[in-house]
Design an enzyme around this catalytic site. Structure first.
Site, PDB file in Angstrom:
ATOM      1  N   LEU A  13       0.853  -1.186   0.000  1.00 53.66           N
ATOM      2  CA  LEU A  13       0.000   0.000   0.000  1.00 53.66           C
ATOM      3  C   LEU A  13       0.889   1.237   0.000  1.00 53.66           C
ATOM      4  O   LEU A  13       1.641   1.487   0.948  1.00 53.66           O
ATOM      5  CB  LEU A  13      -0.919  -0.008   1.224  1.00 53.66           C
ATOM      6  N   ALA A  14       0.785   2.018  -1.072  1.00 57.77           N
ATOM      7  CA  ALA A  14       1.693   3.164  -1.257  1.00 57.77           C
ATOM      8  C   ALA A  14       0.983   4.332  -1.922  1.00 57.77           C
ATOM      9  O   ALA A  14       1.576   5.052  -2.727  1.00 57.77           O
ATOM     10  CB  ALA A  14       2.900   2.736  -2.096  1.00 57.77           C
ATOM     11  N   ARG A  20       2.848  15.202   6.026  1.00 56.87           N
ATOM     12  CA  ARG A  20       3.805  15.593   7.063  1.00 56.87           C
ATOM     13  C   ARG A  20       5.236  15.698   6.540  1.00 56.87           C
ATOM     14  O   ARG A  20       6.109  16.270   7.196  1.00 56.87           O
ATOM     15  CB  ARG A  20       3.738  14.625   8.238  1.00 56.87           C
ATOM     16  N   ASP A 110       6.161   2.856   3.198  1.00 57.78           N
ATOM     17  CA  ASP A 110       6.942   3.767   4.030  1.00 57.78           C
ATOM     18  C   ASP A 110       7.575   3.077   5.227  1.00 57.78           C
ATOM     19  O   ASP A 110       7.839   3.707   6.251  1.00 57.78           O
ATOM     20  CB  ASP A 110       6.065   4.927   4.507  1.00 57.78           C
ATOM     21  N   ASN A 177      -0.679  -2.948  16.902  1.00 54.47           N
ATOM     22  CA  ASN A 177      -0.850  -3.448  15.537  1.00 54.47           C
ATOM     23  C   ASN A 177       0.087  -2.706  14.594  1.00 54.47           C
ATOM     24  O   ASN A 177       0.049  -1.481  14.493  1.00 54.47           O
ATOM     25  CB  ASN A 177      -2.306  -3.238  15.105  1.00 54.47           C
ATOM     26  N   ARG A 340      35.232  12.046 -13.576  1.00 55.93           N
ATOM     27  CA  ARG A 340      33.853  12.221 -14.007  1.00 55.93           C
ATOM     28  C   ARG A 340      33.416  11.063 -14.897  1.00 55.93           C
ATOM     29  O   ARG A 340      34.233  10.233 -15.311  1.00 55.93           O
ATOM     30  CB  ARG A 340      33.714  13.569 -14.720  1.00 55.93           C
TER      31      ARG A 340
END
Length: 484
Positions: A13-14, A20, A110, A177, A340
């Site tokens: 779930l994202a 915030r 998250d 939970n 580089r």
């Protein structure tokens, strides 16, 4: 396949906005230790051997899906954020029809700290207990803000009580939970019955527990020891804390595998980096991206390496920057050097202080010790590049290549105006601005003839005697001595 030989599907779930974070970037794309947070969840799902991995996107869906391209994940968009139960149904709808034989694991975009070992134990406990619905939980001294786990005398989970609905006795419960669940194949059909009769009008995945119990199914919980694993990064402070935790975890793993870190607290190694044995990293080193260091490499203090490949025995000295470069065995770089993208160094190459390379291929034993710029150039073996050398590769519109042969000597402060070819064993005199090719074995001298005018300084400065006395007392003294 999981350890009970049942397939495993994972729904991540994202879809949330993550207000915030105070950021235009979707919360789940904020990076931790070299990966976006959601990519950690995809990674652990793949390591579990998941058959299908579905990422439910919403806020910034296009960005999230682009960031996970190539991971093999499927995507399901939650166009309206109507709660975790609704998000789960969106994800379940993206699973292939007719494949309801799998366990389903619910993760989040998250929670980058969740370990593979923890999830394996969760799934194993799910099977050991013959559970239909197993919750990953933790215990803390004060669970304020979390849903509490209420068990019966046999340890079965009776319900999850949210903070604002809990009685004083329930608020005293320390087990909380995490929101991570493993469920049998009935979950998608049961979730269809989740209602939204609550003040927020949302569909909560926690309501699935009651639906399972209504079927007479067993609901269990697996308690983890390290509760930090399930704490999400909801703001910049949480993001920084997750970075510290992952950095400690990554650094510890490397040290146990034979890498020396002089100061682990200041050493940052992204998860995508590969290190050989007997690598030594001095304080302040940062290793990013697909960097690979072979056995015996040493990286000096405060150097930054990104997508760099260093072969056996390479030494990078302090305060050097290496990006998109390949450094051959036994070479040394720095201090204060910059390699580089497109730089390829052969074996035994020496790149000294304040030397910069870009799209440069240097063969074995080339030496460029000081203050040089080498751009869009090929240099043959055993060539020496003097201090202050510049390969002038840009004409204001286009970049041009230069080819320098083997055994060439480039004198100090020479400028090679590309496109140029300098043949093998040629010499370029110091201070030359080379604008023509130099044949093999030739000496190129491209500078004005020196003129020496005796007594010029005395005449020039003598005419400015008063100003010299005021501004340059040392020179004024010299002039007086010349007069005497």
């Amino acid at each position: 396949m999981n350890n009970d030989n049942r397939p495993l599907d994972v729904i991540i779930l994202a879809a949330g906005q993550g207000t915030r974070m105070q950021s235009a970037l979707p919360k789940v794309l904020h990076p931790v230790a070299g990966r976006p947070m959601v990519a950690w969840s995809v990674k652990v799902a793949r390591e579990l051997g998941a058959r299908h991995v579905v990422v439910v996107t919403g806020h910034g869906a296009g960005q999230v899906e682009a960031a996970l391209a190539g991971t093999g994940a499927r995507f399901a968009r939650q166009e309206r954020q109507l709660g975790t139960g609704h998000a789960f149904l969106c994800g379940a709808a993206a699973l292939p029809a007719g494949e309801d034989d799998a366990d389903i694991l619910v993760l989040y975009g998250d929670t980058p700290l969740l370990r593979l070992e923890t999830l394996r134990e969760l799934i194993a406990e799910h099977h050991r207990q013959a559970s239909a619905f197993t919750i990953l939980t933790g215990r803390v001294p004060d669970a304020t803000g979390y849903g509490r786990i209420i068990r019966d005398a046999d340890g079965n989970v009776m319900r999850i009580v949210e903070e604002k609905a809990a009685t004083p006795e329930e608020r005293a419960v320390r087990e909380f939970n995490s929101g991570v669940y493993v469920m049998d194949g009935r979950a998608p059909s049961l979730a269809q019955r989740i209602g939204n009769e609550n003040p927020a009008g949302e569909y909560y995945l926690t309501d699935l527990l009651a639906l399972y119990r209504g079927e007479g199914a067993r609901v269990r919980a697996y308690v983890i020891d390290e509760v930090d694993e399930v704490l999400g990064a909801n703001d910049r402070l949480g993001l920084a804390q997750a970075e510290v935790s992952l950095r400690h975890r990554i650094n510890t793993a490397h040290m146990r595998a034979g890498v020396t870190l002089h100061d682990p607290d200041t050493t940052r190694i992204e998860d995508t980096v590969t290190l050989g044995r007997d690598v030594t990293l001095e304080p302040g080193v940062i290793l990013r991206g697909e960097t690979r260091l072979a056995d015996g490499v040493t990286v000096g203090a405060y150097s930054v390496l990104t997508d760099a490949v260093l072969e056996t025995g390479v030494v990078v000295k302090a305060h050097s920057v290496v990006e998109g470069a390949h450094v051959g065995a036994g070479s040394d770089v720095g201090p204060f050097a910059r390699l580089r993208p497109g730089t390829v160094l052969g074996t035994g190459v020496h790149i000294g202080n304040f030397v910069e390379t870009k799209n440069a291929r240097l063969s074995a034993d080339v030496k460029a010790g000081h203050l040089a710029y080498l751009g869009d150039v090929e240099i043959g073996a055993e060539t020496n590049v003097g201090a202050g050398t510049i390969v002038a590769n840009f004409d204001g519109v286009n970049k041009h290549p230069t080819r320098i042969g083997a055994g060439v000597f480039i004198g100090s402060n020479a400028t090679l105006i590309a496109p140029r070819v300098v043949g093998d064993a040629a010499f370029v005199a110091a201070g030359s601005a080379v604008h023509e090719d130099v044949p093999e074995g030739a000496l190129a001298v491209a500078r004005g003839k020196q003129r020496t005018l005796e007594g010029w300084s005395r005449r020039y400065w003598g005419g400015m005697r008063d100003k010299v006395r005021e501004k340059l007392p040392w020179l004024a003294g010299w002039l007086e001595r010349q007069r005497g």
